[in-house]
Scaffold this active site. Structure first.
Site, PDB file in Angstrom:
ATOM      1  N   GLY A   1      28.241  37.152   4.444  1.00  0.00           N
ATOM      2  CA  GLY A   1      26.846  36.947   4.824  1.00  0.00           C
ATOM      3  C   GLY A   1      26.551  35.505   5.152  1.00  0.00           C
TER       4      GLY A   1
ATOM      5  N   SER B   1      34.588  37.534   5.610  1.00  0.00           N
ATOM      6  CA  SER B   1      33.743  36.516   6.226  1.00  0.00           C
ATOM      7  C   SER B   1      33.479  35.391   5.216  1.00  0.00           C
ATOM      8  CB  SER B   1      32.456  37.156   6.762  1.00  0.00           C
ATOM      9  OG  SER B   1      31.800  36.294   7.656  1.00  0.00           O
ATOM     10  N   ALA B   2      32.216  35.118   4.868  1.00  0.00           N
ATOM     11  CA  ALA B   2      31.964  34.088   3.851  1.00  0.00           C
ATOM     12  C   ALA B   2      32.617  34.472   2.524  1.00  0.00           C
ATOM     13  CB  ALA B   2      30.464  33.886   3.668  1.00  0.00           C
TER      14      ALA B   2
ATOM     15  N   ASP C   1      36.862  39.289  16.454  1.00  0.00           N
ATOM     16  CA  ASP C   1      35.941  38.798  15.436  1.00  0.00           C
ATOM     17  C   ASP C   1      34.802  37.984  16.036  1.00  0.00           C
ATOM     18  OD1 ASP C   1      35.858  39.270  12.661  1.00  0.00           O
ATOM     19  OD2 ASP C   1      37.808  38.349  12.355  1.00  0.00           O
TER      20      ASP C   1
ATOM     21  N   HIS D   1      33.548  41.686  14.333  1.00  0.00           N
ATOM     22  CA  HIS D   1      33.361  41.125  12.994  1.00  0.00           C
ATOM     23  C   HIS D   1      32.781  42.187  12.061  1.00  0.00           C
ATOM     24  CE1 HIS D   1      33.225  37.805  10.236  1.00  0.00           C
ATOM     25  NE2 HIS D   1      31.930  37.973  10.005  1.00  0.00           N
TER      26      HIS D   1
END
Length: 564
Positions: free
Chosen positions: A129, A216-217, A340, A461
């Site tokens: 996020g 991701s994060a 992505d 992504h």
């Protein structure tokens, strides 16, 4: 006649279900360091069930811009049957906030057969996020709970844990010094890892076999946790999906500027009273002070992600690229989705994602110019020549060529190059730790006739999440057989790796042997629903990795040149 058969069949199925529920083992009440907890039993079949514990606190309600502290505990038995609130954050429309400051909770899925499980491997999940939003407490999108650990736990015999951590201003605001050191979200994750290490044996887990994974994060967080000396001895393995600590958006190199912008936004001074004022500001006001701004080709959205981890001299004592010795004994999988960058590049160049609109070549040049800005015209010309080398000479490129090139640029810059660099650093520093690299290339479910994406769009992504968490099995009508096949493959590789450190060896069978990535033989696995021996490949986009990591950095800086 048929109605009677239906009735008999329903009765048999009900009896089977009841037998499964009664006969499968359950943990019952579990004693943790904070007190006793009791979850819910979910039957999976005859003699199979999973105990689900929701909303167990792993730390106290955190103070604003403070590290997490131990939870004071509770009396009686905590009914761990409801998700806690996610950490306080902006809504997706960025018009208000949702969540709570009291958010340091975790959820646990424990599978059982005839007997209560013991000594199981443990997988701890960190959500993505952009370090700004996200959560693993209940429904994520359209009342759909994406991060349920039930399928993974039930199929592979591993314990799955998902945790909450602070995001946005409350999680990552920093002055770049001891006044407001930052990394509060990373400290939350570390606190959760510590809690799992201390308590998971009571749930049937092996505290010496903990794997962390995230996307991701969350994938970058996994890498940060590996590199921090504070996790020494707590982690056995790690999986980073579409994100590492080296990604441009995963480390803030100028945090004071952001802190001062936030201070001005909430009405605080930027002098020596700034931190005192910020700490006394309402949490909702702070959460709304930094928003994600829409990107353009000249100012890509990824460059507007202003809140992220920092080198604080404590959790991260040095630049991430200098800390890989701390992960020398941690087994590591890291990988990227084939497109992505599609989601982000389509926001920066809106025409790219629209089937009825053309994307001008100049917009691709503008995007590339933004990413190579510090190298000036020479850097742009060199990079553009390389990315367009496959275009037919002396002819107008097709719209597919133009748009795919833009996506490749976004994918490489935002994700792939940094991930490959991290993989190489891990392999180069490894002692006992093994390294594995992958590319997910399954076409997007959003691509094709009658669907929003162009038919050439590959894995976008976050496309990996549904397969890792087994959504094609829990919501079968939304997927085809090939998606269930792919989901089975990914759960097998991921859980085998979490169990043994080798994605090929474990409880579940895999379609193709995934070789280790080494400094001398840089192999990776191309993961999709139609895998063969040709799925093992080598040197992922090596000429573009070389472009971004060697060729462009060797050029003189545009600013230095201008100054001379």
């Amino acid at each position: 006649m048929w109605t009677r058969m239906e009735t008999v069949l329903k009765t048999v199925l009900t009896l089977v279900s009841c037998l499964g529920t009664v006969s499968a083992a359950s943990l019952g009440v579990v004693q943790t360091e904070g007190g006793s907890v009791q979850g819910q039993i979910v039957p999976l079949g005859i003699f199979r069930s999973v105990d689900v514990f929701k909303g167990i606190p792993f730390a106290a309600k955190p103070g604003i811009f403070e590290k997490p502290k131990a939870h004071p505990g509770w009396s009686g038995t905590l009914k761990a049957t409801k998700f806690a609130k996610r950490c306080l954050q902006m809504t997706l429309l960025q018009t208000s906030t949702i969540g709570s400051e009291d958010c340091l909770y975790l959820n646990i899925w424990v599978p059982h057969g005839r007997q209560v499980s013991s000594n199981l491997p443990v997988m701890v999940w960190f959500y993505g996020g952009a370090f700004m939003v996200g959560g693993s407490m209940g429904p994520n999108f359209l009342n759909n709970y994406l991060y349920s650990g039930q399928e993974i736990a039930g199929r592979a015999g591993v314990i799955v844990v998902s945790v909450g951590y602070r995001v946005g201003t409350l999680g990552f605001l920093s002055t770049g010094d001891s006044r407001l050191p930052g990394n509060y979200g990373l400290w939350d994750q570390h606190s959760a890892i510590g809690w799992v290490h201390r308590n998971i044996r009571a749930f049937g887990g092996d505290p010496e076999n903990i794997a962390i994974f995230g996307e991701s994060a969350g994938g970058a967080s996994v890498n940060h946790q590996m590199l921090s000396p504070h996790n020494k001895g707590l982690l056995k393995r790690a999986i980073s999906q579409s994100g590492v600590a080296l990604c441009s958006w995963a480390l803030n190199r100028n945090p004071l500027k952001v802190a001062e912008q936030v201070a001005v936004k909430v009405g605080c001074p930027t002098d020596d009273q700034m931190v005192t004022c910020l700490k006394s500001t309402d949490a909702q006001t702070l959460s709304m002070a930094t928003k994600i701004h829409q990107g353009t080709p000249d100012h890509p959205a990824v460059m507007n992600l202003l809140l992220s981890p920092v080198v604080d001299g404590d959790f991260l004592p040095d630049q991430p690229e200098n800390l890989f010795h701390n992960a020398a004994d941690i087994d590591y999988i890291a990988g990227v989705n084939s497109m992505d960058g599609h989601l982000f590049t389509s926001m920066d160049i809106p025409s790219l994602g629209k089937k009825n609109q053309s994307t001008p070549v100049k917009d691709v040049r503008r995007l590339l110019a933004a990413y190579t800005k510090d190298k000036g015209q020479a850097g742009l010309d060199l990079a553009f020549a390389q990315y367009t080398s496959g275009w037919a000479p002396d002819s107008t490129p097709s719209q597919e060529e133009i748009k795919r090139t833009a996506v490749d640029i976004g994918t490489d810059y935002i994700f792939l190059v940094s991930i490959q660099t991290a993989i190489k650093l891990h392999a180069a520093n490894a002692r006992s730790g093994r390294t594995y690299s992958y590319l997910l290339s399954e076409p997007s479910l959003m691509a094709g006739p009658g669907k929003p994406y162009h038919d050439w769009v590959g894995s976008d992504h976050a496309d990996d999440l549904q397969f890792v968490f087994g959504k094609p099995f829990t919501t079968p009508k939304a997927y085809g057989d090939q998606h269930r096949r792919l989901s089975g493959y990914m759960m097998a590789y991921w859980t085998n790796f979490a169990t043994t450190g080798d994605p090929n060896t474990g409880k579940l069978e895999v379609p193709v042997t995934w070789p280790e990535f080494t400094s001398t033989k840089q192999q990776f696995l191309d993961i999709n629903s139609s895998m063969t021996q040709d799925s093992v490949r080598q040197d992922m986009r090596s000429r573009y990795v070389l472009l971004w990591t060697s060729t462009l950095p060797s050029l003189p800086s545009y600013h230095n040149t201008a100054a001379n």
